[in-house]
Design a protein around this motif. Structure first.
Motif, PDB file in Angstrom:
ATOM      1  N   LEU A 182      -0.659  32.187  35.334  1.00 24.54           N
ATOM      2  CA  LEU A 182      -2.095  31.866  35.866  1.00 24.54           C
ATOM      3  C   LEU A 182      -3.052  31.014  34.966  1.00 24.54           C
ATOM      4  CD1 LEU A 182      -3.160  34.990  38.162  1.00 24.54           C
ATOM      5  CD2 LEU A 182      -1.415  32.933  38.704  1.00 24.54           C
ATOM      6  N   MET A 183      -3.665  29.773  35.364  1.00 25.08           N
ATOM      7  CA  MET A 183      -4.613  28.935  34.371  1.00 25.08           C
ATOM      8  C   MET A 183      -5.773  28.488  35.182  1.00 25.08           C
ATOM      9  SD  MET A 183      -1.718  26.733  32.213  1.00 25.08           S
ATOM     10  CE  MET A 183      -2.749  26.614  30.821  1.00 25.08           C
ATOM     11  N   ASP A 184      -6.923  28.865  34.840  1.00 24.55           N
ATOM     12  CA  ASP A 184      -8.067  28.471  35.392  1.00 24.55           C
ATOM     13  C   ASP A 184      -8.802  27.296  34.630  1.00 24.55           C
ATOM     14  OD1 ASP A 184     -10.225  28.592  37.077  1.00 24.55           O
ATOM     15  OD2 ASP A 184     -11.130  30.483  36.448  1.00 24.55           O
ATOM     16  N   GLU A 185      -8.701  26.111  35.088  1.00 26.45           N
ATOM     17  CA  GLU A 185      -9.181  25.142  34.430  1.00 26.45           C
ATOM     18  C   GLU A 185      -9.412  25.018  32.851  1.00 26.45           C
ATOM     19  OE1 GLU A 185     -12.001  22.753  36.542  1.00 26.45           O
ATOM     20  OE2 GLU A 185     -12.467  24.318  38.056  1.00 26.45           O
ATOM     21  N   PRO A 186      -8.274  25.271  32.293  1.00 22.59           N
ATOM     22  CA  PRO A 186      -8.473  25.379  30.937  1.00 22.59           C
ATOM     23  C   PRO A 186      -8.465  24.369  29.989  1.00 22.59           C
ATOM     24  CG  PRO A 186      -6.017  25.423  31.545  1.00 22.59           C
ATOM     25  CD  PRO A 186      -6.855  25.217  32.746  1.00 22.59           C
ATOM     26  N   PHE A 187      -8.635  23.279  30.675  1.00 23.48           N
ATOM     27  CA  PHE A 187      -8.794  21.939  29.822  1.00 23.48           C
ATOM     28  C   PHE A 187     -10.072  21.236  30.138  1.00 23.48           C
ATOM     29  CE2 PHE A 187      -3.701  21.734  30.286  1.00 23.48           C
ATOM     30  CZ  PHE A 187      -3.797  22.739  29.356  1.00 23.48           C
ATOM     31  N   SER A 188     -10.838  21.812  30.924  1.00 18.09           N
ATOM     32  CA  SER A 188     -12.086  21.031  31.403  1.00 18.09           C
ATOM     33  C   SER A 188     -12.976  20.902  30.139  1.00 18.09           C
ATOM     34  CB  SER A 188     -12.806  21.784  32.432  1.00 18.09           C
ATOM     35  OG  SER A 188     -13.326  23.273  31.489  1.00 18.09           O
ATOM     36  N   ALA A 189     -13.037  21.635  29.011  1.00 15.94           N
ATOM     37  CA  ALA A 189     -13.917  21.175  28.033  1.00 15.94           C
ATOM     38  C   ALA A 189     -13.412  20.090  27.040  1.00 15.94           C
ATOM     39  CB  ALA A 189     -14.198  22.631  27.365  1.00 15.94           C
ATOM     40  N   LEU A 190     -12.082  19.874  26.975  1.00 19.67           N
ATOM     41  CA  LEU A 190     -11.491  19.173  26.032  1.00 19.67           C
ATOM     42  C   LEU A 190     -11.903  17.614  26.332  1.00 19.67           C
ATOM     43  CD1 LEU A 190      -7.904  20.585  25.909  1.00 19.67           C
ATOM     44  CD2 LEU A 190     -10.051  21.159  24.042  1.00 19.67           C
ATOM     45  N   ASP A 191     -11.868  16.761  25.253  1.00 22.05           N
ATOM     46  CA  ASP A 191     -12.004  15.162  25.645  1.00 22.05           C
ATOM     47  C   ASP A 191     -10.626  14.713  26.141  1.00 22.05           C
ATOM     48  OD1 ASP A 191     -10.110  14.321  23.512  1.00 22.05           O
ATOM     49  OD2 ASP A 191     -11.190  14.882  22.094  1.00 22.05           O
ATOM     50  N   ALA A 192     -10.770  13.495  26.711  1.00 20.80           N
ATOM     51  CA  ALA A 192      -9.783  12.906  27.403  1.00 20.80           C
ATOM     52  C   ALA A 192      -8.412  12.949  26.967  1.00 20.80           C
ATOM     53  CB  ALA A 192     -10.131  11.764  28.172  1.00 20.80           C
ATOM     54  N   GLY A 193      -8.177  12.522  25.722  1.00 20.68           N
ATOM     55  CA  GLY A 193      -7.032  12.267  24.868  1.00 20.68           C
ATOM     56  C   GLY A 193      -6.096  13.640  24.546  1.00 20.68           C
TER      57      GLY A 193
END
Length: 321
Positions: A156-167
């Motif tokens: 399960l993964m809960d929005e794990p990349f929301s804090a990362l920049d686009a690249g």
């Protein structure tokens, strides 16, 4: 890996109904994205699967086994939280091994597993490094490795990349997809980003107001949304609604422009080139219609030009009222 079966699941917090009669089957090894805006119920559903919340009614089966009475730490489910929740007092290897040590895995088996996971997530040789010394992307990889350490039945993964920049977000999406394919682990991924869902999922589950609006492969949801909400949420759509006529949706790339023609006419109010793509906004009556095409194949129109709009019949579809 195991199949996940969710049947008639509901959950309320006081008077607030978070989930309403949710049913969903997730096949073994499938990558599912729960997609929707804030408050749609996607994180609540993920937490119910993980055992971090208790549902009010319905059933949750994993590999045919009822999860209702099984506490979260015994469900063999790996989870990556939005906050990552890494332990600052443990080094990289200690974070990854934490769950294995709680489960009583001997150190002789733990160390090889940690090294294998570090290799898999591209962090070979960093077992002794402090997590404080890692970049954001490296911390994400440690959290993924820790969640996979006990070979979970469901990941399960809960929005794990929301804090990362686009690249970096794009890079991590590719890494997660590769790891999931290599391991064949059944995965449920929560996101509010439709591009992320389209890039990752075998199937997208669009949620709204605690219900499932539509579930299907990305191409299916893009080409044939089942409701106006899905049509608006997945990509850009032109919705044409006239009194006494069926409401239809047409994608911008399906629309062709011409100087002359019968039918719908409008005025170009904006044009912009985005790399290989030409995007236009056309005022048709009081409605703005979006049209796009490859710039190398596009016709030349001046801003303010009056144009005729058309599209193939098979590129438009009716929407329920």
């Amino acid at each position: 890996m195991s199949e996940l079966t969710i049947t008639n699941l509901s959950k309320s917090f006081g008077s607030y109904v978070a989930l309403r009669d949710i049913s969903l089957d997730v096949s073994s090894g499938e990558f599912i994205c729960l997609l929707g805006g804030s408050g749609c119920g996607k994180t609540t559903l993920l937490r119910l699967i993980a055992g971090l919340e208790v549902h009010d009614q319905g059933t949750l089966l994993l590999g045919g086994n009822d999860l209702t009475q099984i506490p979260s730490h015994k469900r063999n489910i790996g989870m990556v939280f939005q906050s990552l929740a890494l332990f600052p007092h443990l080094n990289v290897g200690g974070n990854i091994a934490y769950g294995m040590r709680l489960a009583g895995v001997p150190k002789g088996d733990t160390d090889p597993r940690v090294n294998a996971l570090l290799d898999m997530v591209g962090l070979s040789g960093l077992a002794n490094r402090s997590v404080a010394a890692l970049s954001g992307g490296q911390r994400q990889r440690v959290a993924i490795a820790r969640a996979l350490a006990l070979k979970p039945d469901v990941f399960l993964m809960d929005e794990p990349f929301s804090a990362l920049d686009a690249g970096l977000r794009d890079q991590m999406q590719e890494e997660v997809k590769r790891i999931q394919r290599d391991l064949g682990v059944t995965t449920v991924f929560v996101t509010h980003d439709q591009r992320e869902a389209m890039a990752l999922a075998d199937r997208i589950v669009v949620m709204n107001g605690g219900i499932i609006e539509q579930a299907g492969p990305p191409d299916e949801l893009y080409a044939r949304p089942a409701s106006r909400f899905v049509a608006d949420f997945i990509g850009t759509n032109n919705i044409f609604a006239e009194p006494g006529k069926p409401t239809i949706a047409v994608r911008p790339e399906a629309i062709t422009l011409a100087n002359k023609g019968d039918g719908l006419r409008g005025t170009i109010t904006r044009q912009r080139r985005l790399g290989a793509l030409m995007e236009r906004e056309i005022l048709v009556g009081s409605q703005t219609v979006y049209q796009s095409e490859f710039a190398g194949h596009s016709s030349e129109f001046e801003d303010g030009a009056e144009v005729a709009l058309s599209w193939p019949d098979d590129k438009a579809w009716g929407l329920p009222e």
